[in-house]
Design a protein around this motif. Structure first.
Motif, short mmCIF file in Angstrom:
data_model
loop_
_atom_site.label_atom_id
_atom_site.label_comp_id
_atom_site.label_asym_id
_atom_site.label_seq_id
_atom_site.Cartn_x
_atom_site.Cartn_y
_atom_site.Cartn_z
N ARG A 117 0.84 -1.21 0.00
CA ARG A 117 0.00 0.00 0.00
C ARG A 117 0.86 1.25 0.00
NH1 ARG A 117 -1.90 3.45 3.90
NH2 ARG A 117 -3.87 4.52 3.41
N ASN A 118 1.86 1.29 0.90
CA ASN A 118 2.73 2.47 0.95
C ASN A 118 3.58 2.58 -0.31
OD1 ASN A 118 2.49 4.09 3.49
ND2 ASN A 118 2.74 2.08 4.43
N GLY A 119 3.96 1.43 -0.88
CA GLY A 119 4.72 1.46 -2.12
C GLY A 119 3.94 2.11 -3.24
N ARG A 120 2.67 1.76 -3.36
CA ARG A 120 1.83 2.38 -4.40
C ARG A 120 1.68 3.88 -4.16
NH1 ARG A 120 -1.29 -2.30 -3.55
NH2 ARG A 120 -2.77 -1.10 -2.29
N GLN A 121 1.54 4.26 -2.89
CA GLN A 121 1.39 5.68 -2.58
C GLN A 121 2.64 6.48 -2.94
OE1 GLN A 121 0.19 5.70 1.54
NE2 GLN A 121 -1.97 5.46 1.04
N ILE A 122 3.81 5.89 -2.72
CA ILE A 122 5.05 6.57 -3.10
C ILE A 122 5.11 6.75 -4.61
CG2 ILE A 122 7.57 6.31 -3.23
CD1 ILE A 122 6.50 7.27 -0.48
N LEU A 123 4.70 5.74 -5.36
CA LEU A 123 4.74 5.87 -6.82
C LEU A 123 3.65 6.80 -7.34
CD1 LEU A 123 5.82 2.36 -8.11
CD2 LEU A 123 7.17 4.33 -7.44
N ALA A 173 19.25 -5.04 -21.63
CA ALA A 173 18.60 -6.17 -22.27
C ALA A 173 17.28 -5.80 -22.92
CB ALA A 173 18.36 -7.28 -21.23
N ALA A 174 16.65 -4.70 -22.49
CA ALA A 174 15.35 -4.30 -23.06
C ALA A 174 15.16 -2.81 -22.86
CB ALA A 174 14.22 -5.08 -22.39
N ASP A 175 14.43 -2.20 -23.79
CA ASP A 175 14.13 -0.77 -23.73
C ASP A 175 12.84 -0.56 -24.51
OD1 ASP A 175 13.94 1.97 -23.90
OD2 ASP A 175 15.93 2.28 -24.77
N GLY A 176 11.79 -0.15 -23.80
CA GLY A 176 10.54 0.07 -24.50
C GLY A 176 9.50 0.73 -23.62
N ALA A 177 8.39 1.08 -24.23
CA ALA A 177 7.29 1.69 -23.50
C ALA A 177 6.70 0.68 -22.53
CB ALA A 177 6.22 2.19 -24.47
N ALA A 178 6.23 1.18 -21.38
CA ALA A 178 5.56 0.31 -20.43
C ALA A 178 4.27 -0.21 -21.04
CB ALA A 178 5.27 1.07 -19.14
N ALA A 179 3.90 -1.43 -20.67
CA ALA A 179 2.65 -1.99 -21.15
C ALA A 179 1.47 -1.21 -20.59
CB ALA A 179 2.54 -3.46 -20.72
N PRO A 180 0.43 -0.98 -21.39
CA PRO A 180 -0.74 -0.27 -20.86
C PRO A 180 -1.31 -1.00 -19.66
CG PRO A 180 -0.89 -0.53 -23.24
CD PRO A 180 0.25 -1.38 -22.79
N ALA A 181 -1.68 -0.22 -18.64
CA ALA A 181 -2.22 -0.82 -17.42
C ALA A 181 -3.39 -0.01 -16.94
CB ALA A 181 -1.13 -0.87 -16.34
N ALA A 182 -4.28 -0.68 -16.22
CA ALA A 182 -5.40 0.02 -15.62
C ALA A 182 -4.89 0.96 -14.55
CB ALA A 182 -6.37 -0.99 -15.02
N ILE A 210 12.31 11.46 -14.02
CA ILE A 210 12.49 10.44 -12.98
C ILE A 210 13.06 9.17 -13.59
CG2 ILE A 210 11.34 9.00 -11.25
CD1 ILE A 210 9.30 11.21 -10.86
N LEU A 211 14.13 8.67 -12.97
CA LEU A 211 14.65 7.35 -13.28
C LEU A 211 14.64 6.55 -11.99
CD1 LEU A 211 15.94 5.26 -15.17
CD2 LEU A 211 18.18 6.24 -14.60
N MET A 212 13.87 5.49 -11.98
CA MET A 212 13.65 4.70 -10.76
C MET A 212 14.14 3.27 -10.96
SD MET A 212 9.99 3.72 -8.98
CE MET A 212 9.48 2.75 -10.42
N VAL A 213 15.05 2.85 -10.10
CA VAL A 213 15.50 1.46 -10.07
C VAL A 213 14.51 0.65 -9.24
CG1 VAL A 213 17.21 -0.04 -8.98
CG2 VAL A 213 17.96 1.83 -10.44
N THR A 214 14.09 -0.49 -9.78
CA THR A 214 13.17 -1.36 -9.05
C THR A 214 13.30 -2.78 -9.58
OG1 THR A 214 10.86 -1.70 -8.39
CG2 THR A 214 11.24 -0.88 -10.61
N HIS A 215 12.88 -3.74 -8.76
CA HIS A 215 12.77 -5.12 -9.24
C HIS A 215 11.30 -5.52 -9.38
CE1 HIS A 215 12.46 -5.48 -4.85
NE2 HIS A 215 11.70 -6.52 -5.11
N GLU A 216 10.38 -4.58 -9.11
CA GLU A 216 8.95 -4.86 -9.12
C GLU A 216 8.34 -4.45 -10.47
OE1 GLU A 216 6.87 -4.33 -5.23
OE2 GLU A 216 8.57 -3.00 -4.85
N ARG A 217 8.27 -5.41 -11.38
CA ARG A 217 7.79 -5.12 -12.74
C ARG A 217 6.36 -4.59 -12.74
NH1 ARG A 217 8.76 -5.86 -18.05
NH2 ARG A 217 10.81 -6.77 -17.63
N ALA A 218 5.49 -5.16 -11.94
CA ALA A 218 4.08 -4.74 -11.96
C ALA A 218 3.95 -3.27 -11.60
CB ALA A 218 3.26 -5.61 -11.00
N LEU A 219 4.66 -2.81 -10.57
CA LEU A 219 4.60 -1.40 -10.19
C LEU A 219 5.20 -0.53 -11.29
CD1 LEU A 219 5.45 -1.30 -6.38
CD2 LEU A 219 3.26 -0.82 -7.47
N ALA A 220 6.33 -0.98 -11.85
CA ALA A 220 6.97 -0.20 -12.91
C ALA A 220 6.03 -0.02 -14.09
CB ALA A 220 8.26 -0.88 -13.34
#
Length: 246
Positions: A184-190, A230-239, A204-214
């Motif tokens: 919950r707090n993680g989502r609020q920070i983002l 290894a990869a560079d692209g637009a984030a997948a559309p998300a709700a 903003i450049l954010m290092v993370t290992h949490e793909r879903a949040l990214a």
């Protein structure tokens, strides 16, 4: 809409590498990474532990020097800067947020946020106004007299963000900013990062290992694997994610 200040990249690397020697073994933490991040972008840098993502962030911040290649911030090469210029760069151009909040325990929240302004020798009256604005931005005005031990983890990270913003940098670098927080707090920070990006135009450049949040919050995803891009692209559309405001 983000007020992009220039068509030139905010951050750029050219075949940048960072190698460490451990006895007879050479550790290639970052290897031949070339990238460019436009002003006003919100980019997430993904990778497993040991992939080199924090090392790359430190190179972009001017906290470390590359073994080869070049790092540019607003088209100024960090390797060509003097020690004094690098210190000024870290104080004024780039704000940093870490997984560990790094607040000074004996200082109040207000004093912690003010510290970068003291180091930059900002006049006292202006310091007070900037601290008040930074605390309002992260919604901690009512907690300004508290010490870090009296704050929740989410509040401490918001305080660290206020401290990173108080010198009005155009670029914010964040190293696993949700790593010590619950979901919950993680989502609020983002949510707060997205607000800062959209309303202030901060890159903003954010290092993370949490793909879903990214993918939910960033507009672009970079991925490092074994020091290589290894990869560079637009984030997948998300709700639109749930979680409310910080």
């Amino acid at each position: 809409m983000n007020p992009l200040s220039s068509s030139a990249p905010a951050l750029r690397t050219e075949a940048v590498s960072k190698h460490y020697r451990r006895g007879a073994v050479v550790v290639r933490a970052v290897e031949q990474v070339t990238l460019a991040i436009a002003a006003g972008e919100f980019t997430a840098l993904l990778g497993a532990s040991g992939s080199g993502k924090s090392t790359l962030l430190n190179l972009l911040a001017g906290l470390d020097h590359p073994s080869a290649g070049a790092v540019y911030v607003r088209e100024r090469e960090l390797g060509a800067m003097s020690a004094a210029e690098l210190a000024r760069h870290r104080r004024q151009t780039v704000g940093m947020v870490f997984q560990n909040f790094n607040l000074l325990p004996r200082m109040t929240l207000e004093e912690n946020v003010e510290l970068p302004l003291r180091l930059a020798e900002v006049e006292r009256g202006e310091r007070a106004a900037r601290v008040a604005a930074a605390l309002e931005r992260v919604r901690l005005t009512a907690r300004r007299g508290h010490r870090p031990s009296e704050l929740s983890g989410g509040e401490q990270q918001r305080a660290a963000i206020a401290r990173a913003l108080v010198n009005r940098p155009g670029i914010l670098l964040a190293d696993e900013p949700t790593g010590n927080l619950d979901s919950r707090n993680g989502r609020q920070i983002l949510e707060l990062f997205r607000e800062i990006n959209r309303e202030l135009g901060v890159t903003i450049l954010m290092v993370t290992h949490e793909r879903a949040l990214a993918e939910a919050y960033a507009g672009r995803i970079l991925a490092l694997q074994d020091g290589l891009l290894a990869a560079d692209g637009a984030a997948a559309p998300a709700a639109e994610p749930e979680g409310g405001q910080a």
